[in-house]
Enzyme design. Structure first.
Site, PDB file in Angstrom:
ATOM      1  CE  LYS A 190     -43.966  12.534  34.967  1.00  0.00           C
ATOM      2  NZ  LYS A 190     -43.681  13.345  36.172  1.00  0.00           N
ATOM      3  CB  THR A 244     -53.126   0.879  42.466  1.00  0.00           C
ATOM      4  OG1 THR A 244     -52.101   0.122  43.128  1.00  0.00           O
ATOM      5  CG2 THR A 244     -54.114  -0.067  41.823  1.00  0.00           C
ATOM      6  N   GLY A 247     -51.654   3.639  37.519  1.00  0.00           N
ATOM      7  CA  GLY A 247     -51.257   2.413  36.817  1.00  0.00           C
ATOM      8  C   GLY A 247     -52.416   1.837  36.019  1.00  0.00           C
ATOM      9  CD  GLU A 264     -42.395  -3.365  39.877  1.00  0.00           C
ATOM     10  OE1 GLU A 264     -43.029  -3.709  40.894  1.00  0.00           O
ATOM     11  OE2 GLU A 264     -41.681  -4.143  39.234  1.00  0.00           O
ATOM     12  CB  CYS A 298     -44.321   0.692  46.819  1.00  0.00           C
ATOM     13  SG  CYS A 298     -42.681   0.061  46.485  1.00  0.00           S
ATOM     14  CD  GLU A 396     -49.538   2.702  48.636  1.00  0.00           C
ATOM     15  OE1 GLU A 396     -50.076   3.262  47.677  1.00  0.00           O
ATOM     16  OE2 GLU A 396     -48.466   2.083  48.555  1.00  0.00           O
TER      17      GLU A 396
HETATM   18  P1  NAP Z   1     -48.505   8.655  41.070  1.00  0.00           P
HETATM   19  O1  NAP Z   1     -49.343   9.802  41.352  1.00  0.00           O
HETATM   20  O2  NAP Z   1     -49.091   7.482  40.400  1.00  0.00           O
HETATM   21  O3  NAP Z   1     -47.267   9.201  40.224  1.00  0.00           O
HETATM   22  C1  NAP Z   1     -46.247   8.388  39.741  1.00  0.00           C
HETATM   23  C2  NAP Z   1     -45.654   9.036  38.516  1.00  0.00           C
HETATM   24  O4  NAP Z   1     -46.618   9.052  37.468  1.00  0.00           O
HETATM   25  C3  NAP Z   1     -45.234  10.477  38.725  1.00  0.00           C
HETATM   26  O5  NAP Z   1     -44.091  10.737  37.942  1.00  0.00           O
HETATM   27  C4  NAP Z   1     -46.438  11.212  38.208  1.00  0.00           C
HETATM   28  O6  NAP Z   1     -46.151  12.532  37.848  1.00  0.00           O
HETATM   29  C5  NAP Z   1     -46.821  10.377  37.012  1.00  0.00           C
HETATM   30  N1  NAP Z   1     -48.202  10.478  36.553  1.00  0.00           N
HETATM   31  C6  NAP Z   1     -49.287  10.987  37.186  1.00  0.00           C
HETATM   32  N2  NAP Z   1     -50.387  10.856  36.423  1.00  0.00           N
HETATM   33  C7  NAP Z   1     -49.993  10.246  35.272  1.00  0.00           C
HETATM   34  C8  NAP Z   1     -50.670   9.836  34.085  1.00  0.00           C
HETATM   35  N3  NAP Z   1     -51.983   9.991  33.923  1.00  0.00           N
HETATM   36  N4  NAP Z   1     -49.960   9.229  33.109  1.00  0.00           N
HETATM   37  C9  NAP Z   1     -48.637   9.023  33.258  1.00  0.00           C
HETATM   38  N5  NAP Z   1     -47.949   9.407  34.346  1.00  0.00           N
HETATM   39  C10 NAP Z   1     -48.612   9.997  35.350  1.00  0.00           C
HETATM   40  O7  NAP Z   1     -47.830   8.070  42.366  1.00  0.00           O
HETATM   41  P2  NAP Z   1     -47.106   8.889  43.507  1.00  0.00           P
HETATM   42  O8  NAP Z   1     -48.124   9.401  44.428  1.00  0.00           O
HETATM   43  O9  NAP Z   1     -46.117   9.813  42.929  1.00  0.00           O
HETATM   44  O10 NAP Z   1     -46.260   7.727  44.174  1.00  0.00           O
HETATM   45  C11 NAP Z   1     -46.739   6.972  45.200  1.00  0.00           C
HETATM   46  C12 NAP Z   1     -47.254   5.633  44.709  1.00  0.00           C
HETATM   47  O11 NAP Z   1     -46.224   4.912  44.053  1.00  0.00           O
HETATM   48  C13 NAP Z   1     -47.677   4.767  45.849  1.00  0.00           C
HETATM   49  O12 NAP Z   1     -48.914   4.192  45.561  1.00  0.00           O
HETATM   50  C14 NAP Z   1     -46.600   3.686  45.911  1.00  0.00           C
HETATM   51  O13 NAP Z   1     -47.011   2.488  46.463  1.00  0.00           O
HETATM   52  C15 NAP Z   1     -46.208   3.570  44.499  1.00  0.00           C
HETATM   53  N6  NAP Z   1     -44.872   2.992  44.380  1.00  0.00           N
HETATM   54  C16 NAP Z   1     -44.742   1.704  43.952  1.00  0.00           C
HETATM   55  C17 NAP Z   1     -43.496   1.110  43.856  1.00  0.00           C
HETATM   56  C18 NAP Z   1     -43.352  -0.309  43.393  1.00  0.00           C
HETATM   57  O14 NAP Z   1     -42.259  -0.686  43.038  1.00  0.00           O
HETATM   58  N7  NAP Z   1     -44.392  -1.096  43.379  1.00  0.00           N
HETATM   59  C19 NAP Z   1     -42.365   1.840  44.200  1.00  0.00           C
HETATM   60  C20 NAP Z   1     -42.514   3.155  44.644  1.00  0.00           C
HETATM   61  C21 NAP Z   1     -43.793   3.717  44.721  1.00  0.00           C
HETATM   62  P3  NAP Z   1     -46.122  13.709  38.967  1.00  0.00           P
HETATM   63  O15 NAP Z   1     -45.796  13.125  40.288  1.00  0.00           O
HETATM   64  O16 NAP Z   1     -45.051  14.571  38.474  1.00  0.00           O
HETATM   65  O17 NAP Z   1     -47.469  14.320  38.958  1.00  0.00           O
END
Ligand code: NAP
Ligand code: MG
Length: 484
Positions: A190, A244, A247, A264, A298, A396
């Site tokens: 997804k 996080t 996660g 991640e 990230c 962050e």
């Molecule tokens: P996010 O809100 O956690 O979303 C990540 C993904 O999870 C999206 O596809 C999101 O869907 C989905 N999602 C949201 N709620 C969920 C749930 N309850 N169960 C399962 N999936 C769910 O993160 P983001 O704001 O998109 O991304 C930014 C974050 O990603 C930052 O904190 C960044 O540090 C982290 N990141 C980490 C890495 C690494 O390798 N460590 C790499 C890149 C990014 P939707 O977006 O479609 O709502």
């Protein structure tokens, strides 16, 4: 002509936009069992271009019944794919890598239109790394017995649920799909709601390469779709990249199940500059560390620690370099800073800018830099005079915003750098190899870069300590997550 568009000599800047003449359908379905199908949920949403707020296309939203269907397709495909000869699996991965290279330009344009990142980055960094991940993993298919010491009978885990964020949409898809397939697993992926288009284009490539139906399924939707997917009882492994906060929710949901989980997550990485460093190179490292991809990284070097004796000079040079960054049309080949990925993300970043000022830090950006009228924009920014306990130093921001702090001794640098709930990456800048080595071994970070920053390679494991996640992606270590 706005001042920011003029060079120092007064010559006007000539725009160099990449064309947008690529095929984009009016609407997209879900890619399940080798075909694009309409979502049973009958719900749809739009994907927009964050640099001009125009709608690019309409996308299907997968509901619970669609998730069931995708997981079933992946389960059925697993029976044959897991027994497919490793050499044949390698041929598919290799073919996919070649096709990605052939369609690189189109993928880069779409990535930039849908996500807002500069074309220079999607063309020169994202897409080449995507191809590299498929090439690299093609090579492992028939060598898995030698990949993990002690595991002479490596077997695939099964159906993998993979959920990815919007900052490197295609790259994150490749990081997840390539190792899973190399090890004989099948996938339901997804993408993030705001950036689904390149994952759907990847589905077209899988189809062109005649990857057997159901081996990779791509279901689009928002967080709720992701939740249904990771909580689905038919899933054997969950691989998540994102915040996080989400996660932790996924870890809780998977606790007590037989699912294998890798996470991640976020970061607040230190970039440490010693007085003996090559300063001009270090400035470039800081720029790459925080302003690459608008800071939507990230492992961004978002906490800058400068040795006190060079602080003022370093900040002066950083200000000068920052004022040279060109913000604007992401499709323009000269753009350094593209659009913020979404209105929501821009609001979060702006709230942190206010917060930094309220916390008493000094905000530096080039206010002469004009922002386009439409779209979501944030100037590259750094804060000086930041207290280590300030929110802008601890949380962050995930935007082009740097917090600058100082240190006096290596001990103090390590102590301050490690004082964070995160531990994804760190940068060290010094001309003393022994100092770099000592620092690297004491920094609590999954990746430590010395005299460079934000360097990635398919062979190099990537992942975090502490609240930055569990497990590694890439390299031999990344394969372990996809093997029993
Ligand atoms: P996010 O809100 O956690 O979303 C990540 C993904 O999870 C999206 O596809 C999101 O869907 C989905 N999602 C949201 N709620 C969920 C749930 N309850 N169960 C399962 N999936 C769910 O993160 P983001 O704001 O998109 O991304 C930014 C974050 O990603 C930052 O904190 C960044 O540090 C982290 N990141 C980490 C890495 C690494 O390798 N460590 C790499 C890149 C990014 P939707 O977006 O479609 O709502
Ligand atoms: Mg979009």
């Amino acid at each position: 002509m706005p001042e920011a568009l003029q060079s120092e000599s007064g010559w006007a800047y000539a725009p160099a936009p990449e064309t947008t003449s690529i095929t984009i359908e009016d609407r997209y379905g879900l890619f399940i069992d080798g075909r694009f199908v309409a979502p049973r949920s009958r719900r749809r949403f739009d994907s927009i271009n964050p640099s001009n707020e125009e709608t690019i296309t309409s996308i299907g939203e997968a509901g619970e019944a669609d998730v069931d269907r995708a997981v079933e397709a992946a389960r059925k495909a697993f029976r044959t794919w897991s027994r497919t000869s490793p050499l044949v699996r390698a041929k598919y991965l290799y073919r996919i890598a070649r096709r990605i290279q052939e369609r690189a330009r189109e993928l880069a344009i779409l990535e930039t239109m849908d996500g807002g990142k500069p074309i220079r980055e999607s063309r020169d960094v994202d897409v080449p790394l995507v191809a590299q991940h498929f090439f690299y993993h093609a090579g492992w298919c028939d060598k898995l017995k030698w990949a993990i010491p002690g595991n002479l009978d490596p077997r695939p885990v099964g159906v993998c649920a993979q959920v990815i964020p919007w900052n490197f949409p295609l790259m994150m898809a490749a990081w997840k799909i390539a190792p899973a397939l190399a090890c004989g697993n099948t996938v339901v992926l997804k993408p993030a709601e705001t950036t689904s288009l390149t994952a759907l284009r990847l589905a077209e490539i899988f189809d062109e390469c005649e990857l057997p139906p159901g081996v990779v399924n791509i279901i689009t939707g928002a967080g709720e779709t992701g939740r249904h997917l990771v909580e689905h009882p038919g899933v054997d492994k969950v691989a998540f990249t994102g915040s996080t906060q989400v996660g932790k929710r996924i870890a809780t949901a998977c606790a007590g199940t037989r699912k294998k989980v890798t996470l991640e997550l976020g970061g607040k990485s230190p970039n440490i500059i010693f007085a003996d460093a090559a300063i001009d190179q270090a400035i470039e490292g800081v720029v790459a560390g925080i302003w690459f991809n608008q800071g939507h990284v990230c492992c961004a070097g978002s906490r800058l620690f400068v040795e006190e004796s060079i602080h003022d000079e370093f900040v002066r040079r950083l200000q000068h370099r920052m004022s040279k960054l060109r913000l604007g049309d992401p499709l323009d080949k000269n753009t350094d800073i593209g659009a913020i990925n979404s209105r929501d993300q821009l609001e979060k970043i702006n709230a942190y800018l206010d917060c930094g000022v309220e916390e008493g830090a000094c905000l530096n950006h080039d206010s002469r830099q004009e922002l386009p009228e439409k779209g979501f924009w944030c100037r590259p920014t750094f804060f000086t005079g930041v207290q280590p306990a300030a929110r802008i130093a601890r949380e962050e921001i995930f935007g082009p915003v740097l917090s600058v702090m100082t240190f006096r001794t290596p001990e103090e640098a390590i102590e301050r750098a490690n004082d964070s709930p995160y531990g994804l990456s760190a940068g060290i800048w010094t001309d003393k190899g022994s100092k770099a080595f000592e620092m690297a071994s004491r920094l609590k970070a999954g990746i430590v870069w010395c005299n460079t920053f934000n360097k990635f390679d398919a062979a190099s494991p990537f992942g975090g300590y502490k609240e930055s996640g569990w497990g590694r992606e890439g390299g031999r270590h990344g394969l372990a997550a996809y093997l029993k």
